[in-house]
Design an enzyme around this catalytic site. Structure first.
Site, PDB file in Angstrom:
ATOM      1  N   ASN A   9       0.811  -1.177  -0.215  1.00  0.00           N
ATOM      2  CA  ASN A   9      -0.066  -0.071  -0.038  1.00  0.00           C
ATOM      3  C   ASN A   9       0.749   1.150   0.010  1.00  0.00           C
ATOM      4  O   ASN A   9       1.500   1.640   0.933  1.00  0.00           O
ATOM      5  CB  ASN A   9      -0.948  -0.266   1.153  1.00  0.00           C
ATOM      6  CG  ASN A   9      -1.577   1.219   1.510  1.00  0.00           C
ATOM      7  OD1 ASN A   9      -1.810   2.142   0.636  1.00  0.00           O
ATOM      8  ND2 ASN A   9      -2.135   1.610   2.642  1.00  0.00           N
ATOM      9  N   LYS A  11       0.131   4.312  -0.158  1.00  0.00           N
ATOM     10  CA  LYS A  11      -0.790   5.239   0.489  1.00  0.00           C
ATOM     11  C   LYS A  11      -0.477   6.493  -0.395  1.00  0.00           C
ATOM     12  O   LYS A  11      -0.481   6.482  -1.565  1.00  0.00           O
ATOM     13  CB  LYS A  11      -0.216   5.693   1.819  1.00  0.00           C
ATOM     14  CG  LYS A  11      -0.012   4.564   2.630  1.00  0.00           C
ATOM     15  CD  LYS A  11       0.012   4.565   4.271  1.00  0.00           C
ATOM     16  CE  LYS A  11       0.071   3.389   4.827  1.00  0.00           C
ATOM     17  NZ  LYS A  11       0.381   3.540   6.166  1.00  0.00           N
ATOM     18  N   HIS A  95      -9.109   0.944   5.625  1.00  0.00           N
ATOM     19  CA  HIS A  95      -7.930   1.230   6.210  1.00  0.00           C
ATOM     20  C   HIS A  95      -7.975   2.264   7.547  1.00  0.00           C
ATOM     21  O   HIS A  95      -8.760   3.055   7.341  1.00  0.00           O
ATOM     22  CB  HIS A  95      -6.847   1.837   5.292  1.00  0.00           C
ATOM     23  CG  HIS A  95      -5.445   2.124   5.682  1.00  0.00           C
ATOM     24  ND1 HIS A  95      -4.915   2.809   6.548  1.00  0.00           N
ATOM     25  CD2 HIS A  95      -4.560   1.017   5.682  1.00  0.00           C
ATOM     26  CE1 HIS A  95      -3.719   2.663   7.010  1.00  0.00           C
ATOM     27  NE2 HIS A  95      -3.421   1.435   6.258  1.00  0.00           N
ATOM     28  N   GLU A  97      -6.349   4.551   8.324  1.00  0.00           N
ATOM     29  CA  GLU A  97      -6.170   6.168   7.910  1.00  0.00           C
ATOM     30  C   GLU A  97      -7.386   6.716   7.435  1.00  0.00           C
ATOM     31  O   GLU A  97      -7.724   7.754   7.580  1.00  0.00           O
ATOM     32  CB  GLU A  97      -4.967   6.251   7.109  1.00  0.00           C
ATOM     33  CG  GLU A  97      -3.523   6.246   7.765  1.00  0.00           C
ATOM     34  CD  GLU A  97      -2.585   5.577   6.960  1.00  0.00           C
ATOM     35  OE1 GLU A  97      -2.609   5.667   5.745  1.00  0.00           O
ATOM     36  OE2 GLU A  97      -1.538   5.044   7.374  1.00  0.00           O
ATOM     37  N   GLU A 167      -4.644  -4.741  11.220  1.00  0.00           N
ATOM     38  CA  GLU A 167      -3.457  -3.863  11.380  1.00  0.00           C
ATOM     39  C   GLU A 167      -3.795  -3.221  12.653  1.00  0.00           C
ATOM     40  O   GLU A 167      -4.255  -2.440  12.697  1.00  0.00           O
ATOM     41  CB  GLU A 167      -3.382  -2.825  10.042  1.00  0.00           C
ATOM     42  CG  GLU A 167      -3.287  -3.518   8.869  1.00  0.00           C
ATOM     43  CD  GLU A 167      -2.896  -2.595   7.856  1.00  0.00           C
ATOM     44  OE1 GLU A 167      -1.759  -2.667   7.342  1.00  0.00           O
ATOM     45  OE2 GLU A 167      -3.669  -1.610   7.352  1.00  0.00           O
ATOM     46  N   GLY A 173       3.140   2.391  10.610  1.00  0.00           N
ATOM     47  CA  GLY A 173       4.040   3.629  10.237  1.00  0.00           C
ATOM     48  C   GLY A 173       4.950   3.957  11.692  1.00  0.00           C
ATOM     49  O   GLY A 173       5.552   5.269  11.601  1.00  0.00           O
ATOM     50  N   SER A 211       3.938  -1.977  10.150  1.00  0.00           N
ATOM     51  CA  SER A 211       5.635  -1.892  10.408  1.00  0.00           C
ATOM     52  C   SER A 211       6.068  -3.500   9.920  1.00  0.00           C
ATOM     53  O   SER A 211       7.179  -3.879  10.414  1.00  0.00           O
ATOM     54  CB  SER A 211       5.978  -1.614  11.506  1.00  0.00           C
ATOM     55  OG  SER A 211       5.748  -0.142  11.944  1.00  0.00           O
TER      56      SER A 211
HETATM   57  P1  PGA Z   1       3.317   0.333   7.456  1.00  0.00           P
HETATM   58  O1  PGA Z   1       1.952   0.719   7.038  1.00  0.00           O
HETATM   59  O2  PGA Z   1       3.901  -0.980   6.882  1.00  0.00           O
HETATM   60  O3  PGA Z   1       4.069   1.658   7.094  1.00  0.00           O
HETATM   61  O4  PGA Z   1       3.245   0.294   8.939  1.00  0.00           O
HETATM   62  C1  PGA Z   1       0.925  -0.362   6.998  1.00  0.00           C
HETATM   63  C2  PGA Z   1      -0.362   0.160   6.369  1.00  0.00           C
HETATM   64  O5  PGA Z   1      -0.738   1.011   6.766  1.00  0.00           O
HETATM   65  O6  PGA Z   1      -0.880  -0.743   5.586  1.00  0.00           O
END
Ligand code: PGA
Length: 252
Positions: A9, A11, A95, A97, A167, A173, A211
């Site tokens: 992803n 983003k 997601h 976010e 997640e 992140g 992560s």
């Molecule tokens: P990240 O994001 O690997 O940067 O932690 C995972 C995600 O949001 O799908």
């Protein structure tokens, strides 16, 4: 046998150039993998065409969000059929976010999932608890609630289009990951909830996200209920992402 999947992803990151160079590089490396992993690239929708030109048959493509409607006056949205038209097979839904920044609700998640399965697209439905919820001992119940509500509209013959990504919000992140044991325990709990919903739970792929990096992927993916990963930051670095794809065990 459940599908093993690693999805990247991007983003709101990347460029036309990255869509060309990174996707081309990843394709050339994963073509020779023999662990059966399905690799999905999920760039910003505007770069889907650029990514598709490089993806060949070795990579699947996805978008990060769709509107829940069929078509119409929804400025800024793209529809499931448009994603399909561009060759996408996967769509992220819910997601964290989108839930936190854009206020996406479980009802909207359910409506989007419904729209996707009608279009024969695969929904990667994201669920996960916040740190506060984990510390309050609510992680399992929060995630179970998101799974139940988000998948409420899936009909018995549509489950093959559903993938769930666990997640933990505090791991996205941040460089922190759930321990392999905690991740496995949550995946097993999600599988139980899916069975309660009448889904063929043993056939549904469950991904871990938050992560995931080249150096922790193998330990996470070793969990018997963990069928791959949803990768954010590390999917923007070709070699790191390829290493994560390689870390999926052949027998998982
Ligand atoms: P990240 O994001 O690997 O940067 O932690 C995972 C995600 O949001 O799908």
């Amino acid at each position: 046998m459940r599908r093993k999947i690693v999805a990247g992803n991007w983003k709101m990151n990347g460029s036309k150039d990255l869509a060309k160079t990174l996707v081309g590089h990843v394709r050339s490396q994963v073509e020779s993998l023999d662990n059966g992993v399905e690799v999905v690239i999920i760039p910003p929708a505007i770069y889907i065409g650029d990514a598709a030109a490089q993806a060949g048959d070795a990579l699947a493509l996805g978008v990060q969000n769709i509107g829940q409607w069929e078509s119409g006056a929804y400025t800024g949205e793209i529809s499931a059929e448009m994603a399909k038209d561009q060759g996408c097979r996967y769509v992220l839904v819910g997601h964290s976010e989108r839930r936190q920044i854009f206020g996406e609700t479980d009802d909207e998640v359910a409506a989007k999932v419904k729209r996707l399965v009608i279009s024969d697209l695969n929904a990667i439905v994201c669920v996960g608890e916040t740190l506060e919820q984990r510390e309050a001992g609510e992680a399992e119940s929060v995630v179970a609630g998101q799974v139940r509500k988000g998948l409420a509209a899936v009909a018995p013959n549509q489950w093959s289009h559903v993938v769930v990504a666990y997640e933990p919000v505090w791991a996205i992140g941040t460089g922190k990951t759930a321990t392999a044991q905690d991740a496995q325990a949550m995946h097993a709990s999600i599988r139980k909830v899916l069975a309660e919903l009448g889904a063929p739970a043993e056939e549904i792929s469950l991904l871990y996200g938050g992560s995931v990096k080249a150096d922790n992927a193998a330990a996470l993916f070793a969990g018997p209920d963990i069928d791959g990963g949803l990768v954010g930051g590390a999917s923007l670095v070709a070699e790191e992402f390829v290493s994560i794809c390689r870390a999926v065990p052949a027998s998982a």
